[in-house]
Design a protein around this motif. Structure first.
Motif, PDB file in Angstrom:
ATOM      1  N   GLY A   1       0.790  -1.228   0.000  1.00 29.33           N
ATOM      2  CA  GLY A   1       0.000   0.000   0.000  1.00 29.33           C
ATOM      3  C   GLY A   1       0.818   1.271   0.000  1.00 29.33           C
ATOM      4  N   GLU A   2       0.091   2.401  -0.010  1.00 28.54           N
ATOM      5  CA  GLU A   2       0.700   3.727   0.101  1.00 28.54           C
ATOM      6  C   GLU A   2       0.236   4.329   1.416  1.00 28.54           C
ATOM      7  OE1 GLU A   2       2.616   5.745  -1.690  1.00 28.54           O
ATOM      8  OE2 GLU A   2       2.906   4.465  -3.458  1.00 28.54           O
ATOM      9  N   PRO A   3       1.170   4.789   2.266  1.00 29.72           N
ATOM     10  CA  PRO A   3       0.741   5.423   3.518  1.00 29.72           C
ATOM     11  C   PRO A   3       0.130   6.798   3.227  1.00 29.72           C
ATOM     12  CG  PRO A   3       3.140   5.496   3.307  1.00 29.72           C
ATOM     13  CD  PRO A   3       2.632   4.719   2.129  1.00 29.72           C
ATOM     14  N   LYS A   4      -0.990   7.105   3.868  1.00 30.76           N
ATOM     15  CA  LYS A   4      -1.668   8.384   3.600  1.00 30.76           C
ATOM     16  C   LYS A   4      -1.848   9.229   4.852  1.00 30.76           C
ATOM     17  CE  LYS A   4      -2.092   8.095  -0.785  1.00 30.76           C
ATOM     18  NZ  LYS A   4      -1.153   8.915  -1.569  1.00 30.76           N
ATOM     19  N   LEU A   5      -2.160   8.596   5.973  1.00 33.20           N
ATOM     20  CA  LEU A   5      -2.400   9.343   7.212  1.00 33.20           C
ATOM     21  C   LEU A   5      -1.608   8.715   8.345  1.00 33.20           C
ATOM     22  CD1 LEU A   5      -6.280   9.743   7.227  1.00 33.20           C
ATOM     23  CD2 LEU A   5      -4.643  11.625   7.176  1.00 33.20           C
ATOM     24  N   ALA A   6      -1.101   9.557   9.243  1.00 31.59           N
ATOM     25  CA  ALA A   6      -0.370   9.009  10.386  1.00 31.59           C
ATOM     26  C   ALA A   6      -0.621   9.856  11.619  1.00 31.59           C
ATOM     27  CB  ALA A   6       1.121   8.950  10.084  1.00 31.59           C
ATOM     28  N   LEU A   7      -0.470   9.238  12.774  1.00 31.88           N
ATOM     29  CA  LEU A   7      -0.564   9.935  14.062  1.00 31.88           C
ATOM     30  C   LEU A   7       0.714   9.671  14.840  1.00 31.88           C
ATOM     31  CD1 LEU A   7      -4.196   8.793  14.952  1.00 31.88           C
ATOM     32  CD2 LEU A   7      -3.519  11.097  14.250  1.00 31.88           C
ATOM     33  N   ASN A   8       1.242  10.707  15.470  1.00 32.91           N
ATOM     34  CA  ASN A   8       2.439  10.550  16.294  1.00 32.91           C
ATOM     35  C   ASN A   8       2.113   9.845  17.604  1.00 32.91           C
ATOM     36  OD1 ASN A   8       4.460  11.910  14.758  1.00 32.91           O
ATOM     37  ND2 ASN A   8       3.611  13.889  15.375  1.00 32.91           N
ATOM     38  N   LEU A   9       2.996   8.955  18.026  1.00 31.35           N
ATOM     39  CA  LEU A   9       2.936   8.411  19.390  1.00 31.35           C
ATOM     40  C   LEU A   9       4.239   8.809  20.045  1.00 31.35           C
ATOM     41  CD1 LEU A   9       1.556   5.734  17.598  1.00 31.35           C
ATOM     42  CD2 LEU A   9       1.132   5.229  19.988  1.00 31.35           C
ATOM     43  N   LEU A  10       4.128   9.542  21.152  1.00 28.90           N
ATOM     44  CA  LEU A  10       5.334  10.082  21.763  1.00 28.90           C
ATOM     45  C   LEU A  10       5.305   9.880  23.272  1.00 28.90           C
ATOM     46  CD1 LEU A  10       7.915  11.803  21.176  1.00 28.90           C
ATOM     47  CD2 LEU A  10       6.498  13.825  21.505  1.00 28.90           C
ATOM     48  N   CYS A  11       6.385   9.318  23.796  1.00 36.42           N
ATOM     49  CA  CYS A  11       6.558   9.211  25.242  1.00 36.42           C
ATOM     50  C   CYS A  11       7.803  10.007  25.596  1.00 36.42           C
ATOM     51  CB  CYS A  11       6.765   7.766  25.676  1.00 36.42           C
ATOM     52  SG  CYS A  11       5.471   6.655  25.142  1.00 36.42           S
ATOM     53  N   VAL A  12       7.672  10.954  26.518  1.00 34.25           N
ATOM     54  CA  VAL A  12       8.823  11.777  26.885  1.00 34.25           C
ATOM     55  C   VAL A  12       8.954  11.894  28.400  1.00 34.25           C
ATOM     56  CG1 VAL A  12       8.913  13.162  24.780  1.00 34.25           C
ATOM     57  CG2 VAL A  12       7.400  13.858  26.618  1.00 34.25           C
ATOM     58  N   THR A  13      10.201  12.065  28.830  1.00 36.44           N
ATOM     59  CA  THR A  13      10.445  12.375  30.230  1.00 36.44           C
ATOM     60  C   THR A  13      10.347  13.885  30.366  1.00 36.44           C
ATOM     61  OG1 THR A  13      12.751  12.379  29.619  1.00 36.44           O
ATOM     62  CG2 THR A  13      11.976  10.467  30.784  1.00 36.44           C
ATOM     63  N   SER A  14      10.006  14.330  31.564  1.00 34.41           N
ATOM     64  CA  SER A  14       9.858  15.770  31.751  1.00 34.41           C
ATOM     65  C   SER A  14      11.203  16.483  31.578  1.00 34.41           C
ATOM     66  CB  SER A  14       9.265  16.060  33.121  1.00 34.41           C
ATOM     67  OG  SER A  14       9.902  15.261  34.092  1.00 34.41           O
ATOM     68  N   CYS A  15      12.329  15.743  31.769  1.00 39.34           N
ATOM     69  CA  CYS A  15      13.636  16.395  31.668  1.00 39.34           C
ATOM     70  C   CYS A  15      14.114  16.515  30.221  1.00 39.34           C
ATOM     71  CB  CYS A  15      14.670  15.662  32.505  1.00 39.34           C
ATOM     72  SG  CYS A  15      14.952  13.980  31.988  1.00 39.34           S
ATOM     73  N   LEU A  16      13.408  15.875  29.303  1.00 44.44           N
ATOM     74  CA  LEU A  16      13.791  15.960  27.896  1.00 44.44           C
ATOM     75  C   LEU A  16      13.404  17.353  27.380  1.00 44.44           C
ATOM     76  CD1 LEU A  16      15.006  13.549  26.308  1.00 44.44           C
ATOM     77  CD2 LEU A  16      12.798  13.227  25.256  1.00 44.44           C
ATOM     78  N   GLY A  17      14.376  18.113  26.895  1.00 48.36           N
ATOM     79  CA  GLY A  17      14.118  19.490  26.479  1.00 48.36           C
ATOM     80  C   GLY A  17      13.142  19.589  25.318  1.00 48.36           C
ATOM     81  N   LYS A  18      12.516  20.767  25.246  1.00 47.51           N
ATOM     82  CA  LYS A  18      11.571  21.044  24.162  1.00 47.51           C
ATOM     83  C   LYS A  18      12.220  20.879  22.796  1.00 47.51           C
ATOM     84  CE  LYS A  18       7.718  24.183  24.991  1.00 47.51           C
ATOM     85  NZ  LYS A  18       7.324  25.560  25.191  1.00 47.51           N
ATOM     86  N   GLU A  19      13.487  21.318  22.728  1.00 43.17           N
ATOM     87  CA  GLU A  19      14.212  21.266  21.457  1.00 43.17           C
ATOM     88  C   GLU A  19      14.383  19.833  20.970  1.00 43.17           C
ATOM     89  OE1 GLU A  19      18.079  23.159  21.112  1.00 43.17           O
ATOM     90  OE2 GLU A  19      17.099  25.007  21.808  1.00 43.17           O
ATOM     91  N   VAL A  20      14.752  18.956  21.925  1.00 46.51           N
ATOM     92  CA  VAL A  20      14.962  17.537  21.589  1.00 46.51           C
ATOM     93  C   VAL A  20      13.659  16.927  21.079  1.00 46.51           C
ATOM     94  CG1 VAL A  20      15.527  15.269  22.557  1.00 46.51           C
ATOM     95  CG2 VAL A  20      16.872  17.267  23.217  1.00 46.51           C
ATOM     96  N   VAL A  21      12.566  17.183  21.788  1.00 49.42           N
ATOM     97  CA  VAL A  21      11.258  16.660  21.375  1.00 49.42           C
ATOM     98  C   VAL A  21      10.901  17.189  19.993  1.00 49.42           C
ATOM     99  CG1 VAL A  21       8.793  16.625  21.930  1.00 49.42           C
ATOM    100  CG2 VAL A  21      10.483  16.403  23.761  1.00 49.42           C
ATOM    101  N   GLY A  22      11.168  18.466  19.784  1.00 44.61           N
ATOM    102  CA  GLY A  22      10.891  19.087  18.481  1.00 44.61           C
ATOM    103  C   GLY A  22      11.673  18.417  17.358  1.00 44.61           C
ATOM    104  N   GLU A  23      12.928  18.065  17.646  1.00 42.92           N
ATOM    105  CA  GLU A  23      13.772  17.430  16.634  1.00 42.92           C
ATOM    106  C   GLU A  23      13.286  16.013  16.296  1.00 42.92           C
ATOM    107  OE1 GLU A  23      16.976  18.569  14.868  1.00 42.92           O
ATOM    108  OE2 GLU A  23      15.351  20.007  15.139  1.00 42.92           O
ATOM    109  N   ILE A  24      12.836  15.282  17.315  1.00 43.80           N
ATOM    110  CA  ILE A  24      12.284  13.930  17.065  1.00 43.80           C
ATOM    111  C   ILE A  24      11.089  14.050  16.125  1.00 43.80           C
ATOM    112  CG2 ILE A  24      11.097  11.939  18.111  1.00 43.80           C
ATOM    113  CD1 ILE A  24      12.711  12.458  20.688  1.00 43.80           C
ATOM    114  N   LEU A  25      10.182  14.983  16.469  1.00 42.41           N
ATOM    115  CA  LEU A  25       8.968  15.140  15.665  1.00 42.41           C
ATOM    116  C   LEU A  25       9.286  15.647  14.259  1.00 42.41           C
ATOM    117  CD1 LEU A  25       6.552  16.654  18.348  1.00 42.41           C
ATOM    118  CD2 LEU A  25       6.565  14.325  17.437  1.00 42.41           C
ATOM    119  N   ARG A  26      10.315  16.502  14.153  1.00 46.22           N
ATOM    120  CA  ARG A  26      10.709  17.011  12.836  1.00 46.22           C
ATOM    121  C   ARG A  26      11.240  15.861  11.955  1.00 46.22           C
ATOM    122  NH1 ARG A  26      15.088  19.620  10.203  1.00 46.22           N
ATOM    123  NH2 ARG A  26      16.526  19.238  11.909  1.00 46.22           N
ATOM    124  N   GLY A  27      12.008  14.945  12.587  1.00 48.35           N
ATOM    125  CA  GLY A  27      12.510  13.774  11.851  1.00 48.35           C
ATOM    126  C   GLY A  27      11.360  12.940  11.312  1.00 48.35           C
TER     127      GLY A  27
END
Lengths: 69, 306
Positions: free
Chosen positions: B55-81
């Motif tokens: 098939g061809e992927p068309k829609l996706a949802l992020n699943l994210l588990c983070v620790t509170s100490c993980l910086g905003k920037e790091v989380v942003g970079e994961i999601l950007r990837g």
């Protein structure tokens, strides 16, 4: 004889400890492990480093006595 | 159309006579320090299940588990990837969910579509087929070696590039060919996934160990005891069904059982179609390897030979 207790450690920790212990190439070394992955991996590392192993199983624990080939 | 029973890569639901929906989810903890690269790999790995089903992927949802100490920037970079790989795949990330967890994790739930007749299953390899693989093996071993500092990040460059490569082009190149079975090589290792491919059919899959594509340093690291527990478990699982020639090295057997992260696609298809597949992929600069063939059932479901 050097003796390492790697029981309770998950891989690759037992192999890291064994690598450190064999760094100065002792004639013999003993290592205790307690799961099949650690046993297999330490055996592979020992063979790679030029050691042969005598294996003694005690309950769930395994003692490898390594000696230089 | 496809459910739990055959341990396939995703489930498939027929919406209408000409539309099937493919649904899958995959997420895991980081295997690399670089958050952007981790996001890319996690997304490629999740999207791959849709490609493995044809098939061809068309829609996706992020699943994210983070620790509170993980910086905003790091989380942003994961999601950007993840977002960059989804964009490359032509797939829209339309939301997601984040929870707090001591061990960070990321992945996607992906919805894809295909014509029901184009759905590829992980079972059904036929006698006379050959087996084609589109990424080299050894990611589990190299990731263990990285964790142990037995190898430098720099020596694993090829592996990370491949893990962050979508299986889209490989899947597209197989369109219109007589693919009898397809799967992506992930946690069960090559042998675990081939066992599924052979089951159901009255066939034996023979793999030529010498033809297996290997990541640089994978053999050496296996010999040094950098074999992950998952590889031993996979080998233990297939043991009753596997015949290994005595000439096959222990390291090649380890690699054939090594769990892969974002591994390649594996196809069973007739020799002529396989030749065309390899040619099509070569034109796109994607390597592919014929690693074995499918024969009438012998005493073992799988054979690993020299």
């Amino acid at each position: 004889m050097k003796e390492i207790d790697a029981r309770g450690l998950s891989c690759p920790q037992p192999v890291i400890l064994l690598k450190q212990a064999l760094a100065d190439q002792p004639q013999t070394c003993k290592i205790w492990v307690d799961h099949p992955t650690a046993r297999e991996n330490t055996l592979r590392f020992a063979a790679h480093a030029g050691y042969k192993a005598d294996i003694l199983e005690q309950g769930g624990d395994v003692c490898l006595t390594l000696s230089k080939k | 159309m496809v459910g739990f029973d055959t341990s396939d890569d995703a489930c498939v639901y027929r919406i209408s006579g000409d539309l099937a929906m493919i649904q899958t989810v995959d997420f895991f903890p980081p295997m690399v320090d670089d958050p952007y690269l981790f996001g890319q790999i996690a997304a490629c790995n999740a999207l791959s299940d849709v490609y493995a089903m044809g098939g061809e992927p068309k829609l996706a949802l992020n699943l994210l588990c983070v620790t509170s100490c993980l910086g905003k920037e790091v989380v942003g970079e994961i999601l950007r990837g993840g977002a960059d790989k989804a964009l490359e795949a032509g797939c829209t990330i339309s939301g997601g969910h984040t929870i707090e967890d001591p061990v960070p994790k990321y992945g996607l739930s992906v919805t894809g579509f295909a014509h029901p007749s184009e759905i590829l299953r992980n079972t059904g390899a036929r006698q006379g087929d050959v087996v084609v693989l589109t990424k080299p093996l050894g990611t589990g071993i190299l990731l263990t070696a990285l964790k142990a500092d037995f190898i430098e990040m720099e020596q694993c460059r090829e592996m990370f590039a491949l893990m962050a490569t979508l299986n889209a082009a490989a899947a597209q190149a197989a369109r219109g060919l007589a693919v009898h079975a397809c799967t992506d090589i992930t946690g069960f290792g090559l042998l675990g996934h081939l066992y599924e491919m052979a089951s159901g059919g009255d066939v034996t899959i023979r793999i030529q160990a010498g033809r297996l594509p290997l990541l640089p340093h994978a053999q050496e690291m296996a010999a040094m005891g950098m074999v992950p527990g998952g590889a031993y478990r996979n080998l233990e699982y297939v043991k009753p069904y596997l015949a290994v020639s005595p000439q096959v090295s222990r390291e090649l057997l380890d690699i054939a059982g090594d769990p892969q992260t974002s591994g390649g696609l594996c196809f069973a298809l007739p020799e002529e179609d396989a030749r065309r597949l390899v040619q099509r992929l070569a034109r796109r600069n994607i390597p592919a390897w014929v690693v074995g063939d499918v024969t009438a059932a012998s005493s073992s479901v799988l054979e690993l030979m020299t």
